[in-house]
Write a protein that holds these residues in place. Structure first.
Motif, PDB file in Angstrom:
ATOM      1  N   MET A   1      39.380  23.505  35.023  1.00 38.03           N
ATOM      2  CA  MET A   1      40.258  24.309  34.101  1.00 38.03           C
ATOM      3  C   MET A   1      39.481  25.765  34.308  1.00 38.03           C
ATOM      4  SD  MET A   1      41.358  24.310  30.080  1.00 38.03           S
ATOM      5  CE  MET A   1      39.561  24.171  29.479  1.00 38.03           C
ATOM      6  N   PHE A   2      40.491  26.747  34.378  1.00 36.70           N
ATOM      7  CA  PHE A   2      40.276  28.278  34.634  1.00 36.70           C
ATOM      8  C   PHE A   2      40.720  29.176  33.777  1.00 36.70           C
ATOM      9  CE2 PHE A   2      40.618  26.115  38.658  1.00 36.70           C
ATOM     10  CZ  PHE A   2      39.211  26.274  39.357  1.00 36.70           C
ATOM     11  N   SER A   3      39.955  30.113  33.196  1.00 38.74           N
ATOM     12  CA  SER A   3      40.427  31.038  32.505  1.00 38.74           C
ATOM     13  C   SER A   3      40.043  32.609  33.211  1.00 38.74           C
ATOM     14  CB  SER A   3      39.495  31.245  31.354  1.00 38.74           C
ATOM     15  OG  SER A   3      39.767  30.246  30.697  1.00 38.74           O
ATOM     16  N   TYR A   4      41.079  33.431  32.986  1.00 41.16           N
ATOM     17  CA  TYR A   4      41.200  35.013  33.700  1.00 41.16           C
ATOM     18  C   TYR A   4      41.418  35.800  32.585  1.00 41.16           C
ATOM     19  CZ  TYR A   4      42.061  32.130  37.757  1.00 41.16           C
ATOM     20  OH  TYR A   4      42.051  31.042  38.710  1.00 41.16           O
ATOM     21  N   ASN A   5      40.937  36.990  32.964  1.00 41.93           N
ATOM     22  CA  ASN A   5      41.290  38.038  32.028  1.00 41.93           C
ATOM     23  C   ASN A   5      42.251  38.975  32.361  1.00 41.93           C
ATOM     24  OD1 ASN A   5      40.396  39.813  34.207  1.00 41.93           O
ATOM     25  ND2 ASN A   5      38.507  40.381  33.370  1.00 41.93           N
ATOM     26  N   GLU A   6      42.543  40.104  31.836  1.00 37.84           N
ATOM     27  CA  GLU A   6      44.010  40.819  31.896  1.00 37.84           C
ATOM     28  C   GLU A   6      43.875  41.448  33.357  1.00 37.84           C
ATOM     29  OE1 GLU A   6      41.782  41.656  29.374  1.00 37.84           O
ATOM     30  OE2 GLU A   6      42.806  40.392  27.995  1.00 37.84           O
ATOM     31  N   GLN A   7      42.868  41.714  34.010  1.00 42.75           N
ATOM     32  CA  GLN A   7      42.726  41.931  35.353  1.00 42.75           C
ATOM     33  C   GLN A   7      42.778  41.016  36.562  1.00 42.75           C
ATOM     34  OE1 GLN A   7      40.188  43.085  33.039  1.00 42.75           O
ATOM     35  NE2 GLN A   7      41.874  44.710  32.580  1.00 42.75           N
ATOM     36  N   LYS A   8      43.300  39.702  35.844  1.00 41.41           N
ATOM     37  CA  LYS A   8      43.257  38.434  36.624  1.00 41.41           C
ATOM     38  C   LYS A   8      42.051  38.217  37.203  1.00 41.41           C
ATOM     39  CE  LYS A   8      48.339  39.241  37.395  1.00 41.41           C
ATOM     40  NZ  LYS A   8      49.377  39.351  38.154  1.00 41.41           N
ATOM     41  N   GLN A   9      41.059  38.476  36.826  1.00 43.95           N
ATOM     42  CA  GLN A   9      39.629  37.896  37.355  1.00 43.95           C
ATOM     43  C   GLN A   9      39.360  36.600  36.667  1.00 43.95           C
ATOM     44  OE1 GLN A   9      37.522  41.672  35.762  1.00 43.95           O
ATOM     45  NE2 GLN A   9      37.281  42.342  37.886  1.00 43.95           N
ATOM     46  N   LEU A  10      38.449  36.001  37.264  1.00 45.28           N
ATOM     47  CA  LEU A  10      38.173  34.643  36.724  1.00 45.28           C
ATOM     48  C   LEU A  10      37.045  34.861  35.660  1.00 45.28           C
ATOM     49  CD1 LEU A  10      38.008  31.609  37.035  1.00 45.28           C
ATOM     50  CD2 LEU A  10      36.289  31.896  38.798  1.00 45.28           C
ATOM     51  N   THR A  11      37.270  34.431  34.616  1.00 40.41           N
ATOM     52  CA  THR A  11      36.027  34.541  33.407  1.00 40.41           C
ATOM     53  C   THR A  11      35.405  33.395  33.200  1.00 40.41           C
ATOM     54  OG1 THR A  11      37.807  34.260  31.801  1.00 40.41           O
ATOM     55  CG2 THR A  11      37.013  36.520  32.548  1.00 40.41           C
ATOM     56  N   LYS A  12      35.985  32.092  33.450  1.00 40.00           N
ATOM     57  CA  LYS A  12      35.291  30.839  33.179  1.00 40.00           C
ATOM     58  C   LYS A  12      36.038  29.799  33.730  1.00 40.00           C
ATOM     59  CE  LYS A  12      33.696  29.867  29.171  1.00 40.00           C
ATOM     60  NZ  LYS A  12      33.603  29.391  27.752  1.00 40.00           N
ATOM     61  N   LYS A  13      35.122  28.944  34.477  1.00 34.94           N
ATOM     62  CA  LYS A  13      35.666  27.747  35.207  1.00 34.94           C
ATOM     63  C   LYS A  13      34.842  26.549  34.592  1.00 34.94           C
ATOM     64  CE  LYS A  13      33.570  26.778  39.019  1.00 34.94           C
ATOM     65  NZ  LYS A  13      33.060  26.686  40.658  1.00 34.94           N
TER      66      LYS A  13
END
Length: 56
Positions: free
Chosen positions: A1-13
């Motif tokens: 599962m992946f989470s991204y910020n508003e800039q479409k950067q990966l923040t959590k995997k």
């Protein structure tokens, strides 16, 4: 599962391991948090290992 910020950067995997068709959360799950500087470069990455019970 992946989470991204508003800039479409990966923040959590979050990774989970399977044994056959069974999900083994306690022994093999791990997650990684990513942090970025003002130039959109990765400056910190923390990885938690459930097996070791610690951040790497």
């Amino acid at each position: 599962m992946f989470s991204y910020n508003e800039q479409k950067q990966l923040t959590k995997k979050i990774e989970n391991r399977y044994e056959g068709n069974r999900l083994n959360l306690n022994q093999f799950s791990a997650y990684t948090d990513y942090f970025y500087n003002e130039n959109d470069e990765t400056v910190k990455r923390y990885e938690y290992d459930e097996t070791k019970k610690s951040f790497c």
